[in-house]
Write a protein that holds these residues in place. Structure first.
Motif, PDB file in Angstrom:
ATOM      1  N   GLY A   1       3.055 -20.482  -3.612  1.00 15.23           N
ATOM      2  CA  GLY A   1       4.129 -19.536  -3.871  1.00 15.23           C
ATOM      3  C   GLY A   1       5.136 -19.412  -2.749  1.00 15.23           C
ATOM      4  O   GLY A   1       4.856 -19.708  -1.586  1.00 15.23           O
ATOM      5  N   ILE A   2       6.316 -18.940  -3.125  1.00 11.86           N
ATOM      6  CA  ILE A   2       7.366 -18.635  -2.155  1.00 11.86           C
ATOM      7  C   ILE A   2       7.970 -17.291  -2.521  1.00 11.86           C
ATOM      8  O   ILE A   2       8.170 -16.967  -3.699  1.00 11.86           O
ATOM      9  N   TYR A   3       8.245 -16.500  -1.493  1.00  7.72           N
ATOM     10  CA  TYR A   3       8.852 -15.184  -1.687  1.00  7.72           C
ATOM     11  C   TYR A   3      10.374 -15.318  -1.732  1.00  7.72           C
ATOM     12  O   TYR A   3      10.965 -16.014  -0.909  1.00  7.72           O
ATOM     13  N   LEU A   4      10.963 -14.629  -2.686  1.00  4.61           N
ATOM     14  CA  LEU A   4      12.415 -14.526  -2.752  1.00  4.61           C
ATOM     15  C   LEU A   4      12.764 -13.044  -2.688  1.00  4.61           C
ATOM     16  O   LEU A   4      12.313 -12.250  -3.525  1.00  4.61           O
ATOM     17  N   SER A   5      13.544 -12.674  -1.696  1.00  2.00           N
ATOM     18  CA  SER A   5      13.947 -11.281  -1.538  1.00  2.00           C
ATOM     19  C   SER A   5      14.689 -10.799  -2.776  1.00  2.00           C
ATOM     20  O   SER A   5      15.270 -11.573  -3.534  1.00  2.00           O
ATOM     21  N   ARG A   6      14.676  -9.471  -2.975  1.00  2.00           N
ATOM     22  CA  ARG A   6      15.405  -8.903  -4.106  1.00  2.00           C
ATOM     23  C   ARG A   6      16.887  -9.213  -4.033  1.00  2.00           C
ATOM     24  O   ARG A   6      17.590  -9.178  -5.039  1.00  2.00           O
ATOM     25  N   TYR A   7      17.383  -9.560  -2.865  1.00  2.00           N
ATOM     26  CA  TYR A   7      18.808  -9.882  -2.729  1.00  2.00           C
ATOM     27  C   TYR A   7      19.144 -11.270  -3.253  1.00  2.00           C
ATOM     28  O   TYR A   7      20.317 -11.632  -3.361  1.00  2.00           O
ATOM     29  N   GLN A   8      18.122 -12.073  -3.567  1.00  2.00           N
ATOM     30  CA  GLN A   8      18.394 -13.395  -4.120  1.00  2.00           C
ATOM     31  C   GLN A   8      19.016 -13.307  -5.506  1.00  2.00           C
ATOM     32  O   GLN A   8      19.590 -14.276  -6.001  1.00  2.00           O
TER      33      GLN A   8
ATOM     34  N   GLY B   1      12.791  -2.176  -4.057  1.00  2.00           N
ATOM     35  CA  GLY B   1      12.814  -2.047  -2.615  1.00  2.00           C
ATOM     36  C   GLY B   1      13.710  -0.914  -2.172  1.00  2.00           C
ATOM     37  O   GLY B   1      14.736  -0.626  -2.798  1.00  2.00           O
ATOM     38  N   ASN B   2      13.297  -0.248  -1.109  1.00  2.00           N
ATOM     39  CA  ASN B   2      14.084   0.837  -0.528  1.00  2.00           C
ATOM     40  C   ASN B   2      14.342   1.959  -1.518  1.00  2.00           C
ATOM     41  O   ASN B   2      15.378   2.629  -1.472  1.00  2.00           O
ATOM     42  N   GLY B   3      13.381   2.144  -2.433  1.00  2.00           N
ATOM     43  CA  GLY B   3      13.441   3.299  -3.317  1.00  2.00           C
ATOM     44  C   GLY B   3      14.228   3.104  -4.587  1.00  2.00           C
ATOM     45  O   GLY B   3      14.594   4.108  -5.230  1.00  2.00           O
TER      46      GLY B   3
ATOM     47  N   GLY C   1       7.336  -1.246  -0.954  1.00  2.00           N
ATOM     48  CA  GLY C   1       6.407  -0.263  -1.501  1.00  2.00           C
ATOM     49  C   GLY C   1       6.900   1.168  -1.484  1.00  2.00           C
ATOM     50  O   GLY C   1       7.923   1.503  -2.094  1.00  2.00           O
ATOM     51  N   ILE C   2       6.169   2.025  -0.739  1.00  2.00           N
ATOM     52  CA  ILE C   2       6.497   3.453  -0.722  1.00  2.00           C
ATOM     53  C   ILE C   2       7.356   3.823   0.475  1.00  2.00           C
ATOM     54  O   ILE C   2       7.532   5.010   0.779  1.00  2.00           O
ATOM     55  N   LYS C   3       7.934   2.836   1.175  1.00  2.00           N
ATOM     56  CA  LYS C   3       8.753   3.108   2.355  1.00  2.00           C
ATOM     57  C   LYS C   3      10.243   2.970   2.026  1.00  2.00           C
ATOM     58  O   LYS C   3      10.644   2.133   1.220  1.00  2.00           O
ATOM     59  N   ILE C   4      11.046   3.784   2.674  1.00  2.00           N
ATOM     60  CA  ILE C   4      12.498   3.700   2.549  1.00  2.00           C
ATOM     61  C   ILE C   4      13.107   3.848   3.948  1.00  2.00           C
ATOM     62  O   ILE C   4      12.421   4.244   4.901  1.00  2.00           O
TER      63      ILE C   4
END
Length: 411
Positions: free
Chosen positions: A123-130, A161-163, A211-214
């Motif tokens: 697997g490879i991670y792709l940020s939500r900004y992709q 991400g980020n809430g 997760g639960i962090k912002i």
């Protein structure tokens, strides 16, 4: 001279007795061989219907036909040694013996899998900004095929991400008055991604990043502060980044996360898995030295149960620190969370060997693109079932190409 008298009778008395015996014997032989003579003369068609001829075995017809009006008797298991033709044990009669079967091209034997290809998840991670900048359907589908060509079989793509969500969410709309993060993306981007991945024999795992962090840039930060959704103190797990943790002990916060997850697996029912990471945890250095382990465990257990009820086909995965470190420093006793798969983070090179010992007992390992030189060791370790790569440089295409180079060279 007196007239010559005519002899009367057949003259049989003048036939020698030996000739009579010969003729009598020949007639008797012909009577006994009449069926054979009739078969060779092909005159059996003139026989009465109640006198069927018995066809005898011939080289072209080694077995006589079985009468249809008789009950067949069991044949002995041993074959007859004097049978003129031995039938092949694998030969199956065909309904049209005149038709010849077409020649078939033998299928090539599949190439043996390399150690890299044997890994369950590559697997490879792709940020939500992709998914931002209005990526088109064509671009997204081409991107999936690109990763497949690099030997990747699983895309772990950020959806949260980020809430806030990176897809249209009614839960977000109802709770905060807007339906997603303020990023540009096409509403169907994830549907295109999942569809193309499945066509290519790949999987898509939804990455609930952070997760639960912002942080202060979160669109829900002010609301969270005003409603006291934030655990007191600043999480400084990672140097240079100040995070604030949403307090899942509060019923309204816990309900929000549960609804977000349930909505997601119902909105995207063919997603293969969801994955949360070490941001699902409370750092031990938060003020107050409060042990939140039990509360976090209860929350995650209930969230997973709700998700499974909504869509039991989706796997709930976690990519976290080893179980000792997670519980000791992040109140994350994930061994009791009822998760489906756990991947051990080994981003800290100093502890790589120790983390590897844990990873061998779980679903796999996660490394950064700065650790690709370790691929050979990981690929050749049969106890490591899966390998996930996080492109910390923010360049997943380059990371994927490097993965292919390393795995091609090191086989």
């Amino acid at each position: 001279m007196p007239a010559k008298k005519e002899k009367k009778g057949c003259g049989c008395a003048s036939i020698p007795i030996s000739l009579i015996l010969v003729l009598f014997g020949a007639g008797y032989w012909g009577f006994m061989q009449r069926d054979t003579l009739l078969a060779h003369l092909n005159i059996s068609q003139f026989l009465p219907n109640n006198q069927p001829s018995q066809q005898q075995p011939t080289p072209s017809n080694p077995q006589p036909p079985t009468p249809t009006n008789l009950t067949p008797t069991p044949s002995p298991s041993a074959s007859v040694a004097t049978s003129p033709v031995e039938p092949s044990p694998t030969e199956t009669p065909t309904p049209n013996p005149q038709a010849s079967s077409l020649p078939t091209t033998p299928k090539p034997s599949p190439s043996p899998q390399t150690p890299w290809q044997k890994k369950e998840i590559r697997g490879i991670y792709l940020s939500r900004y992709q998914a931002t900048n209005n990526a088109t359907e064509k671009m997204i589908r081409e991107r999936v095929r690109y990763y497949r060509d690099q030997g990747i079989n699983t895309i772990i793509h950020g959806v949260w991400g980020n809430g806030c969500t990176m897809y249209p969410s009614q839960v977000m709309q109802k709770t905060f008055g807007y339906n997603s993060c303020p990023n540009e993306f096409q509403d169907q981007w994830l549907e295109w991604l999942i569809d193309e991945a499945h066509k290519q024999g790949m999987e898509v795992h939804a990455y609930f990043e952070k997760g639960i962090k912002i942080d202060k840039n979160s669109p829900i930060f002010d609301r969270a502060i005003a409603q006291r959704w934030i655990v007191p103190g600043v999480d400084k797990t990672y140097e240079g980044i100040d995070h604030y943790l949403l307090d899942v002990e509060l019923p309204e916060v816990a309900t929000f996360f549960k609804q977000i997850l349930v909505e997601f697996v119902q909105k995207y029912p063919t997603i293969d898995a969801v994955q949360w990471d070490d941001y699902l945890g409370y750092h031990a250095d938060l003020p107050g030295k409060v042990d939140r382990t039990i509360h976090l465990t209860n929350f995650v257990q209930q969230m997973i149960a709700d998700m499974k009820q909504a869509n039991p086909a989706v796997s709930f995965d976690l990519c976290h620190h080893n179980p000792y470190w997670s519980k000791r420093y992040f109140a994350a006793d994930w061994k009791n969370w009822n998760i489906d798969r756990a991947f051990i983070q080994t981003y800290n090179d100093d502890n790589f060997k120790q983390e590897l010992d844990y990873a061998e007992n779980y679903a796999g390992v996660a490394i950064s693109d700065q650790q690709l030189y370790r691929l050979k060791e990981l690929v050749n370790n049969s106890k490591i079932k899966s390998i996930l790569v996080f492109p910390s440089s923010g360049k997943p295409e380059e990371a994927a190409a490097s993965i292919k180079n390393f795995t091609s060279i090191n086989q």
